[in-house]
Design an enzyme around this catalytic site. Structure first.
Site, PDB file in Angstrom:
ATOM      1  CD  GLU A 385      -2.941  -1.334   2.151  1.00  0.00           C
ATOM      2  OE1 GLU A 385      -4.115  -1.643   1.914  1.00  0.00           O
ATOM      3  OE2 GLU A 385      -2.478  -1.210   3.302  1.00  0.00           O
ATOM      4  CD  GLU A 473      -3.774  -6.977   2.639  1.00  0.00           C
ATOM      5  OE1 GLU A 473      -4.858  -6.421   2.975  1.00  0.00           O
ATOM      6  OE2 GLU A 473      -2.662  -6.438   2.782  1.00  0.00           O
TER       7      GLU A 473
END
Length: 971
Positions: A385, A473
């Site tokens: 991220e 994820e």
């Protein structure tokens, strides 16, 4: 100078405080600025050098410090480091003195590096990994890179070992490197050790002949055992430094595994196989010590993962402690090793800020240099991220050059794979290679994609991009969660190119705290006065912070189990056993079978020993009785597989897989039992109230509540009869309590519609008596803010002389209510009905979109046992596919038998209790027992971070019926 253990987080010892944020920074400043109020820990201790170290090079290793580390020795500055998750080494030799030495360290909590360590975890502080000194000679082994690779046919292997020397003074010639390979039993495998001189002095070196001070040695290894998660075979490389006099002055070793990692056509290949990634993400967390993780704790994690059929782990979001990789090598887990890099709050900024370029490159390259010899590592990740920019491309280029043997992983570089994801701002990446992220990621690795978009990607089969999709994820495990995990796995197994993924995440990050009266609970963001914070978003693990498995982990275990069973023909007892492993046969497992008819074992036995090869099937004929079932009976075949002997991760008898196969459904549905009039009934009316009395029982009814009370003899059984219920203690996926209203969340819509405040008005009580039966009917209207007639609730009771009550409920749900938490009734029983039995799915809680880990059978326990202590209290304990549910006291049992499969539960908490509580210690069990019977309850989904439930798991507008019998029996 008080004493503090090292390693430790000072935030766990009364200094400063833990602080939890997810995306937002803990302070409101732009990089690289940090607060002036900056917690700083000063450490010091004295030491004396061991005998014989006087003339040696002495190095300090600090395994990890958050966030900036400064080192002094004897008052002189030695150096500093800024990566919280990699070791920092300092050559102390020039600063040492005879006798006592004073080592001082300063650790500063906030720094410019904080902006790229913005991971979803607790902000702590301190030296959280081990600290030690070691000594070498002046010339020493600086680095070893050992590659053990099978050949193209996976028959023989090649060993390549590159050794680099270091020199405290000017590099000199005359040194040699000797290398030997040892097998699992310690036998030398090379006929003669590899021995090569190292060129170090550049005065007599041809610069075109290769780098100085290093040597690469190679050898062929005949038929090595390959390394995989199923068979983690390890070998040991021993490298020795030989002086010009022929003396061994230093030796080092590392374990290696012969395995090949490569990219195939839409597949990540491990030893030539497209291995399905059955993985989890794992932060380093301990509820007592914070970021200090012991080796024993690591072993607990690894054994649990292996016991639950997990084969891979992503080191989210930083390099783990070095012992973790040794254990993953040994036990067999595939690892994606991840750079300590996340700039979530400044997603598209840091990755193109030239001031941070060197930090990006250094963090990635240092991770590779530390961990490159571990067989378990199958890919390098550029971080998490942090957007995507030139800083990532620079890091990717360096890592590819350092280690061409492994692919790269980076989710941020693949955002543009589907419109579901926030696109990279237009104009930042214009050329096709950059926009596809191929420079930075060899796999498509999105977060939390909807299942339909995964399937669409797989079916598109882009000829220009042959990378596989491995979800970095998915299935966010926050609280009572992991709905539709089975739907994800159905997609993975049905569509080539989809190769599994890593669930978020392994463990809750709760921190153990105690109430004033000593009761323990898990604290989360905001519990330490830390602001801003993200509440319990850190409690999103598939096991608790104490490593107690959540029900979602059992669901994962069942879905990814390595053995499948299906019928060939039930009439002849033939089944097919499928080995879903990649490399190992089934000879390490023993199997059993049991035939259950109407919940009772009718026959059982053992399976023959199976040596079924990977991907192959074996046919087994079972000696089932004839006939298997009679008319109206329901039968299932249960087949179970367990370890035949001890394994490193579990003892013999540990269950690895099970399958429950329906033998046949009832040839006819069971007819509802006819009421029996054994004694006459008395019906008394008093306005809007009625009382029905039998030989040894009495029931009362009112226009306000319907059935209000049931007694049997002198025992109070039911305090309050079926009441309309549409509310539940909201799950984290419904909407996170305490966070600002999220407009898209179900909970926000429910609260705005007033579903938690629904009122049920007085109805008209109708009664009649004929044929020895009493019939009571009531229609009530449930009203809320969304609609005055939100739910019309018709309930009818037929009471017979034997005390049986047949209940028939009809629900008319208004069209404005398109998504209810649940729809059904709740009954309140007396305190003593603590015993619980049921015939349905169990023994775990189950929901419409998470029930593959629960099988159909008869189960027993207590009402209190059904409580699942999620860190944030919420809905729990549900049972699906109920045939009946029974509550027991020492003297009586009351059974609820639906006419069609339904959902239900028993609890000492009302939904309002769960919704009001913020921690487990806020809950106080009620004296009475609540029994819930639902036409349906909303699925779980993963909307706390990911997709909400699929349409088929919603409870919307329409007409529904729930019919059930109430029987009170002697205990």
């Amino acid at each position: 100078w008080p004493t503090l253990p090292v390693p430790s987080n000072w935030t766990m010892h009364g200094y400063d405080r833990p602080h939890y944020t997810n995306v937002q920074m803990p302070f409101d400043l732009a990089p690289p600025n940090v607060p002036d109020d900056n917690p700083t820990g000063l450490y010091r201790r004295t030491f004396e050098l061991p005998a014989g170290w006087d003339s040696r090079r002495v190095v300090l290793n600090v395994g990890g410090a958050e966030s900036v580390l400064y080192v002094w020795l004897n008052g002189q500055a030695v150096g500093m480091g800024k990566d919280s998750r990699l070791p920092h080494e300092f050559d102390l030799t020039p600063f040492l003195k005879a006798g006592e030495n004073l080592l001082c360290c300063a650790v500063v909590k906030w720094s410019d590096a904080t902006f790229i360590e913005d991971q979803d975890q607790w902000w702590m502080g301190g030296i959280h990994r081990e600290v030690f000194l070691y000594a070498t000679t002046k010339t020493y082994i600086a680095d070893v890179f050992a590659l053990a690779t099978p050949d193209e046919g996976f028959q023989d292997g090649a060993l390549s070992v590159t050794t680099k020397l270091g020199f405290s003074g000017p590099p000199i010639n005359g040194w040699s490197v000797q290398t030997q390979l040892f097998d699992l039993e310690g036998r030398a495998l090379l006929d003669e050790p590899l021995l090569d001189r190292v060129r170090a002095d550049n005065r007599r070196h041809n610069p075109y002949r290769g780098p100085l001070s290093q040597v690469t040695q190679t050898a062929r290894v005949a038929a090595p055992l390959l390394w995989s998660s199923e068979a983690p075979n390890l070998y040991t490389v021993v490298v020795s430094l030989i002086s010009s006099e022929g003396d061994v002055v230093e030796s080092t070793s590392c374990r290696v595994g012969f395995r090949r990692i490569e990219m195939g056509d839409r597949a990540l290949l491990i030893n030539g196989k497209a291995v399905m990634i059955r993985g989890v993400n794992r932060h380093e967390h301990d509820p007592v010590t914070g970021k200090v993780i012991s080796r024993e704790s690591m072993i607990v994690d690894i054994k649990l993962m292996k016991q639950f059929n997990i084969n891979a782990v992503r080191a989210s979001h930083y390099p783990n402690a070095e012992a973790w990789y040794d254990l993953c090598d040994e036990y067999g887990l595939y690892v994606i090793d991840e750079t300590n890099l996340e700039s979530h709050a400044f997603l598209h900024t840091m990755c193109r800020d030239p001031r941070y370029l060197s930090q990006f490159v250094e963090r990635g390259s240092r991770m590779v240099e530390r961990d490159k010899n571990h067989a378990c590592i199958i890919a390098w990740s550029l971080g998490n991220e942090s957007g995507y920019g030139p800083n990532h491309d620079a890091m990717a280029g360096v890592i590819r050059a350092l280690d061409p043997s492994r692919p790269l992983h980076y989710e941020g570089a693949t955002w543009v794979w589907n419109e579901v994801y926030t696109p990279i701002p237009k104009g930042l990446l214009e050329d096709p290679i950059s926009r596809s992220g191929m420079r930075a990621s060899d796999m498509i690795c999105p977060m939390y994609p909807p299942i339909d978009s995964l399937v669409a990607w797989a079916q598109a089969d882009d000829p220009g991009d042959r990378r596989p999709m491995i979800l970095c994820e998915y299935s966010h495990a926050m609280g009572n969660s992991n709905g539709s995990l089975s739907d994800y796995w159905a997609a993975f197994e049905a569509h080539p190119g989809l190769q599994g993924g890593f669930m978020w995440e392994w463990c809750d990050h709760g921190l153990t705290q105690h109430t004033a009266d000593g009761r323990a609970y898990f604290a989360y963001g905001g519990d330490f006065g830390d602001t801003p914070n993200d509440l319990n978003f850190c409690c999103d693990g598939i096991v608790g912070a104490d490593r107690v498995p959540h029900p979602g982990l059992w669901e994962l275990k069942t879905l990814v189990q390595p053995v499948g069973v299906r019928w060939i023909e039930a009439a002849t007892g033939q089944i097919e056993v499928l080995n879903k492993r990649d490399f190992a046969d089934l000879s390490d497992l023993s199997g059993t079978w049991a035939l259950e008819v109407d919940g009772e074992v009718a026959a059982h036995g053992e399976l023959p020993s199976l040596t079924t090869l990977p991907g192959a099937v074996s046919v087994v004929r079972l000696p089932l009785p004839r006939p298997i079932v009679f008319e109206g009976q329901e039968a299932f075949l249960m087949v179970r597989f367990a370890l035949a002997g001890d394994a490193g991760y579990a003892p013999a008898g540990h269950e690895v897989a099970w399958s429950q196969l329906p033998v046949s459904l009832p040839t006819k549905p069971k007819a509802r039992a006819k009421p029996v009039s054994v004694m006459p009934l008395t019906l008394k009316r008093n306005g809007e109230r009625a009382v029905v009395t039998g030989r040894d029982f009495e029931l009362s009814f009112s226009a306000d509540s319907g059935m209000e009370q049931m007694t049997r003899g002198n025992h109070l059984v039911i305090i309050l009869g079926p009441q309309l219920q549409i509310w539940r203690g909201a799950t984290d996926n419904d909407g996170i309590k305490g966070m600002p209203r999220q407009a898209e969340k179900a909970l926000t819509k429910w609260l705005e519609a007033g579903l938690d405040q629904m009122t049920v008005g007085r109805g008209r009580l109708e009664t009649s008596q004929e044929d020895g039966q009493v019939t009571v009917h009531l229609r009530q209207v449930g009203s809320c803010g969304a609609a005055e007639h939100a739910v019309i609730f018709d309930h009818t009771y037929v009471i017979s002389g034997d005390g049986r009550v047949q209940v028939d409920c009809t629900f008319y749900v208004d069209s404005v209510l398109s998504d209810l938490p649940r729809l059904g009734v709740t009954l309140t029983l007396a305190d003593e009905f603590e015993g619980l039995e049921w015939f349905g799915r169990g023994p775990l809680e189950s929901y419409s979109d998470r029930k593959h880990a629960a099988w159909v059978g008869k189960f027993a326990g207590t009402v209190s046992d059904q409580y699942v202590p999620y860190a944030m209290p919420q809905e729990h304990g549900n049972k699906t596919d109920l045939r009946w549910i029974e509550l027991r006291s020492p003297d009586l049992a009351v059974r609820f038998s639906p006419s069609a499969l339904c959902e239900g539960s028993a609890s000492r908490f009302a939904p309002q209790d769960l919704f009001a509580a913020k921690h487990t210690t806020d809950l106080a069990p009620r004296k009475e027992v609540r029994v819930n019977l639902d036409v349906a309850q909303r699925g779980l989904g993963t909307a706390s971070c990911g997709p909400d439930i699929l349409e088929q798991y919603r409870v919307g507008a329409g007409t529904y019926r729930l019919a059930f019998d109430i029987d009170v029996l002697g205990a």
